[in-house]
Design a protein around this motif. Sequence first.
Motif, mmCIF file in Angstrom:
data_model
loop_
_atom_site.group_PDB
_atom_site.id
_atom_site.type_symbol
_atom_site.label_atom_id
_atom_site.label_comp_id
_atom_site.label_asym_id
_atom_site.label_seq_id
_atom_site.Cartn_x
_atom_site.Cartn_y
_atom_site.Cartn_z
ATOM 1 N N PRO A 140 36.653 24.018 88.169
ATOM 2 C CA PRO A 140 35.734 23.231 89.000
ATOM 3 C C PRO A 140 36.434 22.145 89.819
ATOM 4 C CG PRO A 140 35.320 22.871 86.647
ATOM 5 C CD PRO A 140 36.339 23.951 86.742
ATOM 6 N N LYS A 141 37.538 21.621 89.285
ATOM 7 C CA LYS A 141 38.228 20.541 89.979
ATOM 8 C C LYS A 141 38.768 21.014 91.336
ATOM 9 C CE LYS A 141 41.286 17.113 88.186
ATOM 10 N NZ LYS A 141 42.286 16.977 87.131
ATOM 11 N N LYS A 142 39.347 22.203 91.310
ATOM 12 C CA LYS A 142 39.910 22.761 92.543
ATOM 13 C C LYS A 142 38.785 23.032 93.551
ATOM 14 C CE LYS A 142 41.793 26.888 94.458
ATOM 15 N NZ LYS A 142 40.602 27.612 94.813
ATOM 16 N N VAL A 143 37.674 23.593 93.033
ATOM 17 C CA VAL A 143 36.560 23.910 93.935
ATOM 18 C C VAL A 143 36.006 22.632 94.572
ATOM 19 C CG1 VAL A 143 34.227 24.879 94.049
ATOM 20 C CG2 VAL A 143 35.982 26.051 92.720
ATOM 21 N N LEU A 144 35.944 21.547 93.765
ATOM 22 C CA LEU A 144 35.453 20.282 94.322
ATOM 23 C C LEU A 144 36.358 19.795 95.450
ATOM 24 C CD1 LEU A 144 34.217 18.181 91.275
ATOM 25 C CD2 LEU A 144 32.886 18.999 93.221
#
Length: 595
Positions: A140-144
């Motif tokens: 999720p961090k990368k997607v954010l």
Amino acid sequence: MKNIRNFSIIAHIDHGKTTLSDRLIQKCNGLTKREMFNQVLDSMDLERERGITIKAQSVTLKYIDKNKKIFFLNFIDTPGHVNFSHEVFRSLSACEGVLLVIDTTQGIEAQTIAHCNYAQKLNLTILPVLNKIDLPNSNPKKVLEDIKNIIKIPIQDAVQCSAKTGQGISELLKKIVQIIPQPSGNVQNSLQALIIDSWFDKYFGIVSLIRIKNGSLKKKDKILIIRTKKIYIIENLGIFTPKRMPKDKLYNGEVGWIIFGSKKIDTTLVGETITSYKNPSNTLLPKFKKIKPKIYAGLFPFEPKKYILFRDALNKLKLNDISLFTEPDNSKILGFGFRCGFLGLLHMEIVQSRLEREYNIKVISTAPTVIYEILLKNNQILLLDNPSKFPKLDTIKEIREPLAICHILTPIKYVGEIIKICIQKRGTQQKIIYHDTCVSMSYIIPLSEIILDFFDQLKTISSGYASLEYKFKKFKKSDLVKIDILINHIKIDSLSMIQHKKNALKNSKKIIEVIKKIMPRHQFNIPIQASISNTIIARTTIKQLRKNVIEKCYGGDISRKKKLLKQQKKGKKKMKQIGNVNIPQEVFFSIFQMN
Ligand code: GDP
């Protein structure tokens, strides 16, 4: 006024839109567990089979927050395939917000960006939903980071969830009512409602999905379609929960269905504004753009006597498919039919299979083509959507082909291969931007090179990771020629194609070989030829069939002879007889098998 939230879900295919919709419905008790066994929003069989959603639908959910405040959530479904961007736009026009669902094991895809651009243009609130966080490779961090850098929208409200396990869904519902605005509009004003979708029901006739902007609507109200001035009486109305639930009245801000009480097909409804006949408003609601077809092909009923049925069925399909274009057509070879315009190959395939399944009409289709602009010597411009209508060469000053701008998003490691196919497809690079883990690039490519198999090729070389979004850019002068195909010396008008000069000889040779492979052998030799302006440029021959099926019967047993002939006839059933040659449907599609 009721507390209402109208929203849509934007997601790339397989990112979890359907699962999330089901989860929201279940959480708000729209259906019992037993009714949940199927994914309910994709209502047509065909859609379920293909795993894509074609028709916009809506569901009204009742959500009660922790202070016991009641909210009605109208969730308007949008389709997710690259060919159906126009329907996304149509659903978004009825919303104040969207959930942007992204699979955190996959990341953002090109099409998601395009859909977000629509949402931004319409000033909608975008709530990022990071899905599939239950999976070990979820990031999720990368997607954010990507949402912030590539889509450029705020991420502070983003919700992380798993549509599959239900984790984070309560948080998501809370956020929906918190950040998506209450619809504006006034119940006292005169009625204004937008027709989002429309379809034909065997029992009810025309049914439409509407969103009321101002005023209210009740059973037996007489209404006026502002632009077309047509008058209808509302026979019944209600909402989907997702079951069809009748209501006495629908108010501003609400989304629901209406039955027009008309069995006469009106293909002009979708996108129109309804008002009250007694107290009309003159103002049209912003209409969503009608997207022009990108490809054209001839559709002909296999059995010519079904022509009228075929025409009526096409009209019924056009009710909710505003991008389906049809115009009567006539081929020397295939008889009476329609020239149809589609948004892409998938759209064309869906129309064809709906005709076969829902209306029991088998169709023969010709190979799809794009539209060409032809400047004639008398300075007239001709828009050509049918190669068989190509004007005489000595009347032509210039031929222009449509170019498209393609936006491709891919993980870095596939960039080299993708550039190669873009060049092969006569593309010119416009822009290439390297992000942390992915690359976005833009190419201008002739539309005719994109429509056949570009998307499939992209998917194949990138193991499914690259994504594509394209749109028409402009017409440009190009060296094009019309190639005719002759089977047994008969010019098959529906096989004519327009090709770039550079590829004409190579592709002519390929196509006649493909036809040779598909065509059955006959009792005589059949020449297959390709010609440009009556000059044969390639030729091959289907050798005659040596084995005569009745030869073995020694002229004796007549019933056996009949049986054998009958069997042979059966084998020919799906073929079109032209002259004394039988041509299978696949031949009309041979252009697809050239690669
Ligand atoms: P759509 O094409 O966007 O409607 O995607 P679907 O809802 O059909 O989901 C695609 C696939 O992902 C299905 O196999 C789902 O079961 C799966 N899926 C959806 N959401 C989740 C999730 O949160 N976690 C996991 N593990 N799988 C999910």
